[in-house]
Design a protein around this motif. Structure first.
Motif, PDB file in Angstrom:
ATOM      1  N   LEU A 189       0.798 -25.057   3.644  1.00 30.44           N
ATOM      2  CA  LEU A 189       0.174 -24.530   4.860  1.00 30.44           C
ATOM      3  C   LEU A 189      -1.310 -24.860   5.057  1.00 30.44           C
ATOM      4  O   LEU A 189      -1.760 -24.921   6.213  1.00 30.44           O
ATOM      5  CB  LEU A 189       0.345 -23.004   4.898  1.00 30.44           C
ATOM      6  N   ILE A 196       7.354 -24.417   9.590  1.00 29.54           N
ATOM      7  CA  ILE A 196       6.941 -23.063   9.982  1.00 29.54           C
ATOM      8  C   ILE A 196       5.622 -23.089  10.752  1.00 29.54           C
ATOM      9  O   ILE A 196       5.358 -22.190  11.556  1.00 29.54           O
ATOM     10  CB  ILE A 196       6.864 -22.111   8.775  1.00 29.54           C
ATOM     11  N   SER A 197       4.800 -24.122  10.535  1.00 32.16           N
ATOM     12  CA  SER A 197       3.554 -24.239  11.303  1.00 32.16           C
ATOM     13  C   SER A 197       3.831 -24.722  12.721  1.00 32.16           C
ATOM     14  O   SER A 197       3.258 -24.212  13.688  1.00 32.16           O
ATOM     15  CB  SER A 197       2.590 -25.196  10.603  1.00 32.16           C
ATOM     16  N   ILE A 247       1.656 -17.497  10.093  1.00 31.05           N
ATOM     17  CA  ILE A 247       1.808 -18.423   8.964  1.00 31.05           C
ATOM     18  C   ILE A 247       0.709 -18.228   7.922  1.00 31.05           C
ATOM     19  O   ILE A 247       0.525 -19.070   7.041  1.00 31.05           O
ATOM     20  CB  ILE A 247       1.818 -19.897   9.430  1.00 31.05           C
ATOM     21  N   ASN A 258       6.460 -15.853   9.546  1.00 26.06           N
ATOM     22  CA  ASN A 258       7.139 -17.143   9.414  1.00 26.06           C
ATOM     23  C   ASN A 258       7.310 -17.556   7.960  1.00 26.06           C
ATOM     24  O   ASN A 258       8.249 -18.283   7.616  1.00 26.06           O
ATOM     25  CB  ASN A 258       6.367 -18.230  10.165  1.00 26.06           C
TER      26      ASN A 258
END
Length: 421
Positions: A396, A141-142, A370, A377
């Motif tokens: 994250l 997602i990053s 994020i 996300n």
């Protein structure tokens, strides 16, 4: 006036109304109570004006092109190509994920589409190699946020519509920061894999690489067509979007034959739903921006926060903080539509390049997607990977730290964004 505006927005948001309701209700209340002589018909004109820009024609077409490719075979071909070249080094699979997200972002312009397209096949590969659940989800997602910096970017289009900046220049300026993010993520992936002893894949032969390249050469045409066409001035961003749709249809229907005519109705319906949501937000944002500008709220806020004659660095840091916090809680398109008219005039007075400002704002939109608690996300990852919120979030922090460092670099080095212009 400001209290009424903010109070109504908070009231509707707490009651879980769609974002467009407070965006329209709050400025209408300000008009009724504080500007009673104004004809309410002008508010309707502003709503229409918000979606009248020809630049917005590119939005549904880029979304449609992305939907076509998500439904087709483009993703797997790109993954296989990158894997044959970097899969054998430490962190090769993670680096493959980051590079493929960048490449797909250069096709789709959407972080969420990238999470869906790349996340599904790559997460299983990462888990099989020994990556922890949080680490694999955090990486995917990053890496997907690079889609907002690499052209085409829907966030850049929104910024251009609000401020009147050049979409083509924004697209070109996003390449440098986008590649910088990719480099940071790749270096981190290399050392992380080495630290936790992630096994490496067998090195592919040049014959295997050649076969993978032949399979992926057609999908690689997307970013080449879009970037080279705009950079050379051969066509506009809107024309590039139309060409992207045509190219996607030819590729997936005639070359790969992964999509049939009967699938187009479902794909077009998905595009229509997303496009309507975006356009409604844009219309509401135009009314909101017009009212706060008429009431001189931006001047009051900026003078209270920044003081008299602030420096360019102070303005950019303030912009970064406001957009970062805003995008943590609200969809980035909404934040761009609302906040850009507030800070743009002040930035121009301080001599800040509008394209550099746009890249910084787009970067904060990417980071916000994020950032807990409400990064889009994160929730997309929860849905696609069928994992709880906390499992997605715990991977994250390393990426958020790197992105903060990259933001500082972009602020202090404008040429990183502007060297191609």
């Amino acid at each position: 006036m400001v209290a009424l505006l903010l109070g109504i927005m908070v009231f509707f948001l707490v009651l879980n109304f769609p974002m467009v309701i407070p965006m329209v209700a709050a400025p209408l209340a300000v008009i009724i109570f504080f500007i009673p002589n104004m004809d309410l018909a002008m508010s309707v004109q502003q709503l229409i004006a918000g979606v009248s820009s020809t630049v917005l024609l590119s939005v549904p077409m880029f979304i449609l092109a992305a939907d076509i490719m998500c439904a087709g075979n483009t993703t797997k071909r790109l993954l296989d190509l990158v894997e044959t070249f970097v899969g054998h080094i430490h962190g090769g699979m993670a680096i493959t994920t980051a590079i493929t997200c960048t490449m797909f972002g250069a096709i789709s312009g959407s972080t969420q589409a990238t999470v869906v397209a790349i996340g599904k096949p790559m997460r299983q590969r990462l888990l099989k190699l020994g990556y922890q659940d949080g680490a694999s989800s955090g990486l995917i997602i990053s890496s997907a946020i690079i889609a907002l910096l690499i052209p085409p970017s829907i966030s850049m289009i929104m910024y251009a519509v609000v401020t009147g900046s050049s979409v083509g220049d924004l697209f070109i300026a996003g390449v440098g920061p986008g590649i910088l993010i990719l480099i940071f993520f790749a270096i981190y992936s290399y050392f992380y894999a080495k630290k936790v002893n992630i096994p490496r894949l067998k090195k592919a032969t040049w014959e295997e690489r050649g076969k993978a390249f032949k399979r992926a050469i057609a999908p690689l045409g997307f970013p080449i067509i879009i970037f080279a066409g705009i950079y050379s001035g051969f066509f506009s961003p809107t024309e590039a979007a139309a060409i992207a749709v045509l190219y996607a249809l030819i590729l997936e229907m005639l070359v790969f034959r992964t999509i049939k005519i009967k699938d187009l109705h479902r794909i077009a319906l998905s595009t229509a739903v997303v496009t309507c949501a975006v356009f409604i937000l844009v219309a509401g944002g135009q009314l909101f921006s017009w009212v706060i500008s008429y009431a001189k709220i931006p001047q009051m806020l900026t003078s209270a926060i920044l003081g008299v004659d602030p420096s360019a660095i102070k303005i950019l840091v303030t912009v970064t903080i406001f957009f970062f916090i805003g995008c943590m809680f609200v969809d980035s398109l909404v934040v761009i539509i609302i906040l850009s008219p507030i800070f743009y005039p002040l930035a121009m007075q301080a001599g800040i390049d509008p394209i550099h400002l746009g890249i910084i704002i787009t970067l904060q939109a990417a980071i916000g997607s994020i950032s807990p608690p409400f990064g889009c996300n994160i929730f997309t990852g929860c849905a696609i990977f069928n994992r709880p919120y906390i499992d997605i979030v715990k991977g994250l922090p390393p990426y958020l730290i790197m992105l903060v460092v990259i933001t500082a670099v972009v602020i202090l080095c404008p040429q990183l964004s502007l060297f191609l212009l």
